[in-house]
Scaffold this motif. Structure first.
Motif, mmCIF file in Angstrom:
data_model
loop_
_atom_site.group_PDB
_atom_site.id
_atom_site.type_symbol
_atom_site.label_atom_id
_atom_site.label_comp_id
_atom_site.label_asym_id
_atom_site.label_seq_id
_atom_site.Cartn_x
_atom_site.Cartn_y
_atom_site.Cartn_z
ATOM 1 N N ILE A 252 7.578 0.434 -92.276
ATOM 2 C CA ILE A 252 8.916 1.025 -92.428
ATOM 3 C C ILE A 252 9.977 0.070 -91.876
ATOM 4 C CG2 ILE A 252 10.415 2.975 -91.839
ATOM 5 C CD1 ILE A 252 7.877 4.681 -91.528
ATOM 6 N N LYS A 253 9.692 -0.501 -90.706
ATOM 7 C CA LYS A 253 10.642 -1.433 -90.103
ATOM 8 C C LYS A 253 10.881 -2.652 -90.984
ATOM 9 C CE LYS A 253 9.608 -0.242 -85.275
ATOM 10 N NZ LYS A 253 8.997 -0.705 -84.015
ATOM 11 N N SER A 254 9.826 -3.112 -91.652
ATOM 12 C CA SER A 254 9.977 -4.289 -92.513
ATOM 13 C C SER A 254 10.909 -4.004 -93.685
ATOM 14 C CB SER A 254 8.606 -4.751 -93.032
ATOM 15 O OG SER A 254 8.078 -3.848 -93.994
ATOM 16 N N MET A 255 10.912 -2.747 -94.156
ATOM 17 C CA MET A 255 11.821 -2.383 -95.246
ATOM 18 C C MET A 255 13.265 -2.324 -94.769
ATOM 19 S SD MET A 255 9.755 0.541 -97.398
ATOM 20 C CE MET A 255 8.661 1.300 -96.218
ATOM 21 N N LEU A 256 13.450 -2.161 -93.462
ATOM 22 C CA LEU A 256 14.788 -2.069 -92.881
ATOM 23 C C LEU A 256 15.206 -3.376 -92.210
ATOM 24 C CD1 LEU A 256 14.562 1.541 -91.338
ATOM 25 C CD2 LEU A 256 15.647 0.852 -93.485
ATOM 26 N N ASN A 257 14.626 -4.462 -92.666
ATOM 27 C CA ASN A 257 15.025 -5.772 -92.142
ATOM 28 C C ASN A 257 16.446 -6.085 -92.610
ATOM 29 O OD1 ASN A 257 15.235 -8.745 -91.785
ATOM 30 N ND2 ASN A 257 13.074 -8.560 -91.264
ATOM 31 N N LYS A 258 17.268 -6.586 -91.712
ATOM 32 C CA LYS A 258 18.664 -6.860 -92.085
ATOM 33 C C LYS A 258 18.773 -7.981 -93.107
ATOM 34 C CE LYS A 258 19.593 -9.970 -88.162
ATOM 35 N NZ LYS A 258 20.467 -10.186 -86.976
ATOM 36 N N ASP A 259 17.768 -8.849 -93.154
ATOM 37 C CA ASP A 259 17.752 -9.941 -94.125
ATOM 38 C C ASP A 259 16.990 -9.483 -95.366
ATOM 39 O OD1 ASP A 259 17.565 -12.228 -95.606
ATOM 40 O OD2 ASP A 259 16.625 -13.451 -94.038
ATOM 41 N N PRO A 260 17.659 -9.335 -96.496
ATOM 42 C CA PRO A 260 16.982 -8.866 -97.711
ATOM 43 C C PRO A 260 15.767 -9.701 -98.090
ATOM 44 C CG PRO A 260 19.360 -8.938 -98.047
ATOM 45 C CD PRO A 260 19.086 -9.599 -96.729
ATOM 46 N N GLU A 261 15.845 -11.001 -97.840
ATOM 47 C CA GLU A 261 14.742 -11.882 -98.206
ATOM 48 C C GLU A 261 13.482 -11.597 -97.401
ATOM 49 O OE1 GLU A 261 14.734 -14.003 -100.730
ATOM 50 O OE2 GLU A 261 16.740 -13.244 -101.206
ATOM 51 N N GLU A 262 13.666 -11.013 -96.209
ATOM 52 C CA GLU A 262 12.524 -10.727 -95.340
ATOM 53 C C GLU A 262 11.906 -9.362 -95.623
ATOM 54 O OE1 GLU A 262 11.086 -12.843 -93.216
ATOM 55 O OE2 GLU A 262 12.501 -14.340 -93.979
ATOM 56 N N ARG A 263 12.561 -8.566 -96.443
ATOM 57 C CA ARG A 263 11.981 -7.269 -96.810
ATOM 58 C C ARG A 263 10.896 -7.471 -97.864
ATOM 59 N NH1 ARG A 263 17.840 -4.994 -98.227
ATOM 60 N NH2 ARG A 263 18.797 -5.475 -96.198
ATOM 61 N N PRO A 264 9.818 -6.680 -97.801
ATOM 62 C CA PRO A 264 8.798 -6.773 -98.855
ATOM 63 C C PRO A 264 9.358 -6.222 -100.160
ATOM 64 C CG PRO A 264 8.352 -4.885 -97.449
ATOM 65 C CD PRO A 264 9.509 -5.625 -96.811
ATOM 66 N N ASN A 265 8.814 -6.653 -101.276
ATOM 67 C CA ASN A 265 9.211 -6.026 -102.540
ATOM 68 C C ASN A 265 8.322 -4.811 -102.795
ATOM 69 O OD1 ASN A 265 6.763 -6.970 -103.715
ATOM 70 N ND2 ASN A 265 7.731 -8.910 -104.270
ATOM 71 N N ALA A 266 8.631 -4.069 -103.824
ATOM 72 C CA ALA A 266 7.900 -2.832 -104.106
ATOM 73 C C ALA A 266 6.421 -3.095 -104.366
ATOM 74 C CB ALA A 266 8.529 -2.107 -105.290
ATOM 75 N N LYS A 267 6.127 -4.195 -105.031
ATOM 76 C CA LYS A 267 4.737 -4.531 -105.323
ATOM 77 C C LYS A 267 3.967 -4.798 -104.045
ATOM 78 C CE LYS A 267 1.905 -7.793 -107.997
ATOM 79 N NZ LYS A 267 1.935 -8.960 -108.918
ATOM 80 N N GLN A 268 4.569 -5.517 -103.100
ATOM 81 C CA GLN A 268 3.909 -5.819 -101.827
ATOM 82 C C GLN A 268 3.698 -4.557 -101.003
ATOM 83 O OE1 GLN A 268 6.852 -8.680 -100.583
ATOM 84 N NE2 GLN A 268 5.559 -10.442 -101.097
ATOM 85 N N ILE A 269 4.684 -3.658 -101.024
ATOM 86 C CA ILE A 269 4.550 -2.392 -100.298
ATOM 87 C C ILE A 269 3.382 -1.586 -100.852
ATOM 88 C CG2 ILE A 269 5.657 -0.166 -99.827
ATOM 89 C CD1 ILE A 269 8.350 -1.701 -99.897
ATOM 90 N N LEU A 270 3.329 -1.479 -102.172
ATOM 91 C CA LEU A 270 2.258 -0.714 -102.806
ATOM 92 C C LEU A 270 0.901 -1.329 -102.511
ATOM 93 C CD1 LEU A 270 1.528 1.651 -104.641
ATOM 94 C CD2 LEU A 270 1.792 0.121 -106.602
ATOM 95 N N LYS A 271 0.824 -2.651 -102.566
ATOM 96 C CA LYS A 271 -0.440 -3.333 -102.278
ATOM 97 C C LYS A 271 -0.885 -3.062 -100.847
ATOM 98 C CE LYS A 271 -2.654 -7.881 -102.496
ATOM 99 N NZ LYS A 271 -2.458 -9.322 -102.804
#
Length: 422
Positions: A252-271
């Motif tokens: 959850i915290k990774s999705m709320l990273n202030k840097d968009p580039e550091e957030r996982p994409n939807a595919k990575q989250i699902l994986k």
């Protein structure tokens, strides 16, 4: 905003029950004249009406047209299905599949307790799967939130309300800077009017995930203005109340990273979610006053052998260390899990099923095969709730066996040592 049309009639559809409020319209539950399914049951639909104001007709018509275009092109089990569209007077009508269990927002707030970790993971998987599909189709939703996630029979989740969505440019999809969406769920880059892309949906998904875990907004200030300030300054909410494993909290915290580039994409989250299944059971205090350790279960995909921290601790027991206290803790944990299992099974043969499961586990039967033996006895709608309890019970049974082996090994070792001294 659109009012109910005369005679409760919307083109060929009939209905008078208002079931929701979309971004730019009112939603009604309707039926189509003289239509039923193969079993003779009446088929319901959700009909969204957008009344075009004279001074905003061109803008609203553009947004409705955009939503219609997107709905027509997307077909996924976690995205609401488009059925029909037509105009009636100054109103544009969009007909979509009807989701009988309302919104995720309402579902969360009607509950008396927080979502179990398994339900949380299941829900997050579905939303991430739908979002992965939308992003692959170059659709930027821009308003992911619990009020735009619908539930239907069997706890199936559907992403809805594409009123502010748009199809991103294939050449440069990260140049949008128009502020669209709901402020409490907006990413820092959107609020700061910076360019944004698909990762802004990931931020909103993080806010939604936090809300599922804690049953309130991630940025839950009394005033929306204060919430926006927290987002802009990246003052994240408190995660201490989330009783899930650290892996889930970190996700959850990774999705709320202030840097968009550091957030996982939807595919990575699902994986990550598909490859990790973890449940934390917080057990009551033991009768002797010692706080029992939580049981953590981590399974790898396609692996029927579940490894437990508590089982590993049992295996590490030295033959010269006391084993009585770990055994008491394990026996108490096993008893609590059995009680939970019987209550969740909710059938007259619950105790017999649990006893049978313990027997199979001792014989080395895998969790999957054990559950398969009881498919006719366990209702399908509670199987996913029961599965982690069965896995936890399996773990304690294995751990008890490991402690017995340690005890026998210790006694044999001591006996052998005494024989040599004599």
């Amino acid at each position: 905003m659109a009012a109910l049309l005369p005679h409760n009639r919307f083109g060929p559809y009939i209905g008078d029950e208002k079931i929701g409020q979309g971004t730019f319209g009112v939603v009604y539950k309707v039926t189509k004249e003289q239509q039923s399914n193969d079993t003779g049951q009446v088929v319901f639909y959700a009909l969204k009406i957008v009344e075009l104001a004279v001074d905003q007709e061109s803008r609203e018509r553009e947004l409705v047209s955009r939503e219609e275009d997107i709905l027509k092109t997307v077909k996924h089990h976690n995205v609401v299905r488009f059925v029909d569209s037509f105009t009636q007077g100054k109103c544009v009508c969009l007909v979509m599949e009807y989701c009988s269990d309302g919104t995720l927002y309402t579902f969360i707030r009607k509950r008396e307790s927080k979502l179990s970790e398994d339900m949380f993971v299941n829900f997050l998987k579905q939303i991430a799967d739908g979002l992965k599909y939308l992003h692959r189709k170059k659709v930027l939703h821009r308003d992911i939130k619990t009020k735009n996630i619908l539930l239907t029979t069997g706890y199936i989740l559907k992403i809805s309300d594409f009123g502010v969505s748009r199809i991103t440019d294939l050449v440069n999809p990260s140049v949008h800077s128009i502020r669209m969406g709901t402020p409490r769920y907006m990413s820092p880059e959107v609020l700061k009017k910076q360019p944004y892309g698909q990762k802004t949906d990931i931020w909103s998904l993080g806010c939604t995930a936090y809300e599922m875990a804690e049953m309130h907004y991630a940025f839950d200030a009394n005033r929306e203005k204060e919430a926006i300030t927290c987002i802009k300054n990246h003052r994240l909410p408190n995660f201490d109340g989330i009783m899930y494993c650290s892996y889930m909290k970190d996700l959850i915290k990774s999705m709320l990273n202030k840097d968009p580039e550091e957030r996982p994409n939807a595919k990575q989250i699902l994986k990550s979610l598909l490859g990790h299944e973890c449940t934390t059971w917080s057990l009551p205090t033991s009768p002797i006053g010692a706080e029992l350790p939580a049981i953590h279960k981590t399974s790898q995909v396609n692996d029927d052998t579940t490894q437990y921290q508590i089982l590993q601790a049992a295996k590490r027991e030295s033959t010269i260390k006391p084993y009585k206290q770990p055994r008491k803790s394990l026996e108490f944990a096993s008893t609590e899990i059995q009680k939970l299992l019987v209550s969740k099974l909710d059938c007259a043969k619950g105790c017999d099923i649990v006893c049978g499961m313990k027997k199979y586990f001792r014989e080395g039967v895998t969790l999957r095969d054990t559950l398969a033996k009881y498919q006719g006895s366990i209702r399908g709608d509670i199987l996913e709730t029961v599965r982690p309890l069965c896995a936890a019970l399996q773990g304690t049974e294995q751990a008890l066996d490991a402690l017995n082996e340690a005890k026998n090994s210790a006694e044999a070792s001591l006996s052998s040592s005494t024989d040599r001294i004599d």
